[in-house]
Motif scaffolding. Structure first.
Motif, PDB file in Angstrom:
ATOM      1  N   LEU A 157       0.793  -1.167  -0.040  1.00 19.23           N
ATOM      2  CA  LEU A 157       0.017  -0.050   0.099  1.00 19.23           C
ATOM      3  C   LEU A 157       0.792   1.306  -0.036  1.00 19.23           C
ATOM      4  N   LEU A 158       2.059   1.353   0.806  1.00 20.97           N
ATOM      5  CA  LEU A 158       2.742   2.440   0.801  1.00 20.97           C
ATOM      6  C   LEU A 158       3.546   2.520  -0.410  1.00 20.97           C
ATOM      7  N   SER A 159       4.032   1.390  -1.235  1.00 19.94           N
ATOM      8  CA  SER A 159       4.460   1.444  -2.668  1.00 19.94           C
ATOM      9  C   SER A 159       3.339   2.192  -3.506  1.00 19.94           C
ATOM     10  N   ILE A 160       2.185   1.654  -3.537  1.00 20.74           N
ATOM     11  CA  ILE A 160       1.077   2.050  -4.303  1.00 20.74           C
ATOM     12  C   ILE A 160       0.851   3.667  -4.217  1.00 20.74           C
ATOM     13  N   ALA A 161       0.802   3.831  -3.050  1.00 24.55           N
ATOM     14  CA  ALA A 161       0.787   5.494  -2.597  1.00 24.55           C
ATOM     15  C   ALA A 161       1.718   6.361  -3.171  1.00 24.55           C
ATOM     16  N   CYS A 162       2.932   5.845  -3.161  1.00 21.87           N
ATOM     17  CA  CYS A 162       4.198   6.453  -4.069  1.00 21.87           C
ATOM     18  C   CYS A 162       4.167   6.698  -5.301  1.00 21.87           C
ATOM     19  N   LEU A 163       3.552   5.407  -5.921  1.00 25.51           N
ATOM     20  CA  LEU A 163       3.577   5.175  -7.506  1.00 25.51           C
ATOM     21  C   LEU A 163       2.262   6.384  -7.791  1.00 25.51           C
ATOM     22  N   LEU A 164       1.358   6.377  -7.341  1.00 22.20           N
ATOM     23  CA  LEU A 164      -0.103   6.924  -7.675  1.00 22.20           C
ATOM     24  C   LEU A 164       0.011   8.351  -7.070  1.00 22.20           C
ATOM     25  N   LYS A 165       1.142   8.656  -6.175  1.00 24.43           N
ATOM     26  CA  LYS A 165       1.245  10.171  -5.706  1.00 24.43           C
ATOM     27  C   LYS A 165       0.194  10.473  -4.738  1.00 24.43           C
ATOM     28  N   PHE A 166      -0.226   9.742  -3.686  1.00 30.48           N
ATOM     29  CA  PHE A 166      -1.468  10.190  -2.777  1.00 30.48           C
ATOM     30  C   PHE A 166      -0.834  10.055  -1.567  1.00 30.48           C
ATOM     31  N   LYS A 167      -1.165  10.873  -0.398  1.00 30.38           N
ATOM     32  CA  LYS A 167      -0.902  10.847   0.781  1.00 30.38           C
ATOM     33  C   LYS A 167      -1.900   9.761   1.620  1.00 30.38           C
ATOM     34  N   LEU A 168      -1.321   9.293   2.736  1.00 26.27           N
ATOM     35  CA  LEU A 168      -2.004   8.141   3.346  1.00 26.27           C
ATOM     36  C   LEU A 168      -2.334   8.882   4.794  1.00 26.27           C
ATOM     37  N   PHE A 169      -3.470   8.342   5.397  1.00 28.69           N
ATOM     38  CA  PHE A 169      -3.853   8.785   6.807  1.00 28.69           C
ATOM     39  C   PHE A 169      -4.346   7.560   7.473  1.00 28.69           C
ATOM     40  N   GLN A 170      -4.598   7.966   8.721  1.00 29.65           N
ATOM     41  CA  GLN A 170      -4.690   6.860   9.542  1.00 29.65           C
ATOM     42  C   GLN A 170      -5.899   7.338  10.521  1.00 29.65           C
ATOM     43  N   MET A 171      -6.564   6.259  11.069  1.00 31.58           N
ATOM     44  CA  MET A 171      -7.672   6.655  11.906  1.00 31.58           C
ATOM     45  C   MET A 171      -7.677   5.325  12.977  1.00 31.58           C
ATOM     46  N   ASP A 172      -8.020   5.509  14.157  1.00 33.58           N
ATOM     47  CA  ASP A 172      -8.178   4.505  15.325  1.00 33.58           C
ATOM     48  C   ASP A 172      -9.538   4.721  15.746  1.00 33.58           C
ATOM     49  N   VAL A 173     -10.189   3.665  15.790  1.00 27.13           N
ATOM     50  CA  VAL A 173     -11.942   3.537  16.195  1.00 27.13           C
ATOM     51  C   VAL A 173     -11.745   3.285  17.590  1.00 27.13           C
ATOM     52  N   LYS A 174     -12.064   4.347  18.165  1.00 29.53           N
ATOM     53  CA  LYS A 174     -12.263   4.237  19.967  1.00 29.53           C
ATOM     54  C   LYS A 174     -12.911   2.970  20.330  1.00 29.53           C
ATOM     55  N   SER A 175     -12.587   2.059  21.053  1.00 27.71           N
ATOM     56  CA  SER A 175     -13.295   0.869  21.603  1.00 27.71           C
ATOM     57  C   SER A 175     -13.794   0.235  20.665  1.00 27.71           C
ATOM     58  N   ALA A 176     -13.190  -0.136  19.478  1.00 26.64           N
ATOM     59  CA  ALA A 176     -13.864  -0.727  18.419  1.00 26.64           C
ATOM     60  C   ALA A 176     -14.483  -1.915  18.597  1.00 26.64           C
ATOM     61  N   PHE A 177     -14.110  -2.851  19.446  1.00 23.40           N
ATOM     62  CA  PHE A 177     -14.909  -4.100  19.673  1.00 23.40           C
ATOM     63  C   PHE A 177     -16.105  -4.075  20.173  1.00 23.40           C
ATOM     64  N   LEU A 178     -16.474  -2.727  20.880  1.00 20.17           N
ATOM     65  CA  LEU A 178     -17.830  -2.704  21.459  1.00 20.17           C
ATOM     66  C   LEU A 178     -18.729  -2.053  20.476  1.00 20.17           C
ATOM     67  N   ASN A 179     -18.353  -2.171  19.099  1.00 15.59           N
ATOM     68  CA  ASN A 179     -19.173  -1.777  17.942  1.00 15.59           C
ATOM     69  C   ASN A 179     -19.657  -3.321  17.414  1.00 15.59           C
ATOM     70  N   GLY A 180     -19.109  -4.336  17.811  1.00 15.49           N
ATOM     71  CA  GLY A 180     -19.605  -5.624  16.974  1.00 15.49           C
ATOM     72  C   GLY A 180     -20.863  -6.265  17.772  1.00 15.49           C
ATOM     73  N   TYR A 181     -21.814  -6.824  17.104  1.00 18.87           N
ATOM     74  CA  TYR A 181     -22.901  -7.169  17.316  1.00 18.87           C
ATOM     75  C   TYR A 181     -22.757  -8.908  17.881  1.00 18.87           C
ATOM     76  N   LEU A 182     -23.277  -8.984  19.087  1.00 21.13           N
ATOM     77  CA  LEU A 182     -23.138 -10.649  19.473  1.00 21.13           C
ATOM     78  C   LEU A 182     -24.275 -11.367  19.038  1.00 21.13           C
ATOM     79  N   ASN A 183     -24.104 -12.508  18.631  1.00 22.41           N
ATOM     80  CA  ASN A 183     -25.059 -13.524  18.178  1.00 22.41           C
ATOM     81  C   ASN A 183     -25.475 -14.485  19.281  1.00 22.41           C
ATOM     82  N   GLU A 184     -24.762 -14.528  20.212  1.00 25.89           N
ATOM     83  CA  GLU A 184     -24.683 -15.533  21.267  1.00 25.89           C
ATOM     84  C   GLU A 184     -25.149 -14.632  22.600  1.00 25.89           C
ATOM     85  N   GLU A 185     -25.697 -15.843  23.772  1.00 28.34           N
ATOM     86  CA  GLU A 185     -26.037 -14.928  25.051  1.00 28.34           C
ATOM     87  C   GLU A 185     -24.549 -15.246  25.855  1.00 28.34           C
TER      88      GLU A 185
END
Length: 572
Positions: A157-185
């Motif tokens: 991905l870093l190499s592709i960003a270089c070749l296509l000349k675009f910047k990369l950004f990052q995000m960190d989802v706060k407490s990501a796992f708390l967004n997942g729905y459970l199917n079990e009890e």
């Protein structure tokens, strides 16, 4: 406290006033002028414990060993309270009476200081996790598999960003796992230190996933996949953590690694739209230009990207007490020949394994140590003094080159090329050969390997042929990965310094010299016939994969290291 207006009007001598000025005043003005108020006076009271979460000046530098210790520190109490507030906000659970005959999962607090790329502590993170090892399959969990991105995919991905000349950004989802729905009890115990005084025997019934649950990563991945698919993103065919969207010939990509997301695109409008969509759906704890990801430091410049692990390299050198040792020019002495060393003195196995594990992760951006670390990794079962001395040699080399890394440059053609080599009968113990290979997208080194072969080769040609087979497999994978980014390849070139190997790949006739080679290695012939891959001869002194198969002298090592794109970054 007494107000200034209520003070009696007394006169004092000059000497008394000087004495009084030395004494710190404890008086405060009750009616504070509105023009001097900082911030919004209507925003309500911000207590110290809430303030520390958002202000990196107010953090505890020490990580508590247990809950009892954490509950004596106001900063960690604030961090724990913030975690529970997240649970409330996401409606993760509800307090219910303890059900009879049900498996109740325990909970545990995990305390971790979050630091920036310079190693400065910026945040105290208290994470409440479920003790998932007590879960029962078929009762409170079913499927658990969730894909994560390979480090090769990140570098691609870093190499592709270089070749296509675009910047990369990052995000960190706060407490990501708390967004997942459970199917079990699923039921969990109340967290230590925060038990409801009115219902001490109650337990929490989970609506959403909790960190530590076996199905938590999968639940989060499913939720994120559904969200991105609904927004028009296509999931990668090979890499299930890559999501791509094309609009008007412009590419937008997002690479997922659990709760860390790296994204970028050829259109600023698409990038902003993606960020807005994610922020509207999930709470973010970090968003900005890609600088630090999975321990990798990424420096994005106008015409290049520099990838390194200088902070990590410094830390492991210090961890194993090698920071004052003399530096070495190479990670291994010339003609390194390690063996089981049956008569050697044994060393602490856990220390040796810890050193190997630390160095293996460093190879994510330092292919120059891949061979030396790979050889030492073969002796983890029964390490001896001779083995640990060689590991220390690698650390001495790292100590002198901690600010080295991979430089990816702009403006080259996205052509996939590879180099393969083998060191025949390189292992002193079982006479198996060592394969090595490296693969470039344009001028940028994306992937490499240094690995002992599974079988004993009867000739140099066979060893080289097997190495070429492994390299072909890798190039086919990379070609398919590039199609996800709408980058296609014509005939890919694999450079080899053994003419016999090239001739075997072109000659479909079996004869006495090749009939012993396992049939699975002959798929190279199909690739050559189909003009998918072209094997070309390269002079031994120009064989870049040499660095992955044997220990070299300092001059040759430094020459090949430079050609791989491993260099020093002045700012680090």
């Amino acid at each position: 406290s007494t107000r200034h207006n209520d003070l009696p009007n007394t006169t004092t001598t000059e000497s008394e006033s000087k004495e009084a000025s030395k004494i710190p005043s404890i008086r405060i003005q009750k009616d504070h002028p509105k023009e001097l108020i900082i911030g919004d006076p209507n925003s309500g009271v911000i207590t110290r414990s809430r303030e520390i979460i958002s202000n990196s000046c107010f953090v505890s530098k020490m990580e508590p060993r247990n809950v009892k210790e954490a509950l004596t520190d106001e900063y960690w109490i604030g961090a724990m309270q913030d975690e529970l507030n997240q649970f409330k906000q996401h409606e993760v659970w509800e307090l219910v009476p303890r059900p009879e005959g049900t498996n109740i999962i325990g909970t545990k607090w995990i305390f971790k200081n979050k630091s920036d790329a310079e190693g400065v502590v910026t945040r105290n993170k208290a994470r409440l996790v479920a003790q998932g090892y007590t879960q029962v399959e078929g009762v409170d969990f079913d499927e658990t598999f969730a894909p994560v991105a390979r480090l090769e995919s990140i570098r691609l991905l870093l190499s592709i960003a270089c070749l296509l000349k675009f910047k990369l950004f990052q995000m960190d989802v706060k407490s990501a796992f708390l967004n997942g729905y459970l199917n079990e009890e699923v039921y969990v115990e109340q967290p230590k230190g925060f038990v409801d005084p009115n219902h001490p025997d109650h337990v929490y019934k989970l609506r959403k996933a909790l960190y530590g649950l076996k199905q938590a990563p999968r639940a989060w991945y499913d939720r994120l996949t559904k969200f991105l698919s609904d927004k028009g993103y296509r999931k990668g065919g090979l890499d299930k953590t890559l999501f791509v969207k094309t609009e008007g010939g412009k590419l937008m990509v997002a690479q997922i690694y659990v709760d860390d997301i790296v994204f970028g695109g050829m259109s600023d409008k698409m990038v902003k739209h993606f960020a807005d969509q994610m922020q509207a759906e999930f709470e973010m704890s970090l968003m900005g230009e890609l600088t630090y990801f999975l321990g990798l430091q990424v420096t994005q410049m106008e015409d290049s990207i520099f990838l390194s692990q200088s902070k990590y390299a410094k830390n492991i050198v210090k961890k194993f007490g090698m920071e004052n040792a003399s530096h070495k020019r190479t990670p291994a002495p010339t003609h390194l020949k390690l063996s089981k060393d049956s008569s050697g003195v044994k060393v602490d196995q856990s220390l040796y394994r810890s050193m190997i594990g630390s160095l293996l992760y460093l190879t994510a951006s330092r292919p120059d140590i891949a061979f030396a670390v790979g050889v030492c990794a073969r002796y983890q079962a029964e390490p001896k003094v001779s083995h640990i001395n060689q590991v220390k040699r690698i650390l001495k080399y790292v100590s002198g080159t901690y600010n080295y890394g991979l430089l990816y440059s702009h403006g080259c053609e996205p052509t996939l090329t590879g180099y393969c080599d083998a060191d025949w009968a390189g292992s002193a113990d079982d006479r198996k050969s060592t394969s090595g290979g490296c693969f470039f997208l344009g001028n940028n080194l994306v992937s490499w390997f240094s690995k002992k072969q599974n079988c004993v080769s009867l000739s140099t040609a066979e060893a080289e042929y097997i190495a070429a087979g492994s390299s072909c497999s890798q190039m086919i994978w990379m070609k398919q990965m590039l199609t996800e980014y709408n980058v296609t390849q014509d005939v890919m070139t694999l450079y080899c310094d053994n003419l016999s190997t090239i001739n075997i790949s072109k000659n479909p006739i079996q004869h006495s010299r090749t009939k012993h080679i396992d049939i699975r290695h002959h798929f190279i012939r199909d690739l050559v016939e189909e003009k998918t891959i072209k094997l070309e001869h390269v002079a031994t002194e120009l064989q870049l994969a040499d660095i992955f198969t044997k220990a070299l002298d300092a001059n040759q090592f430094e020459n090949l290291r430079g050609k791989l794109g491993i260099c020093q970054h002045e700012e680090l």
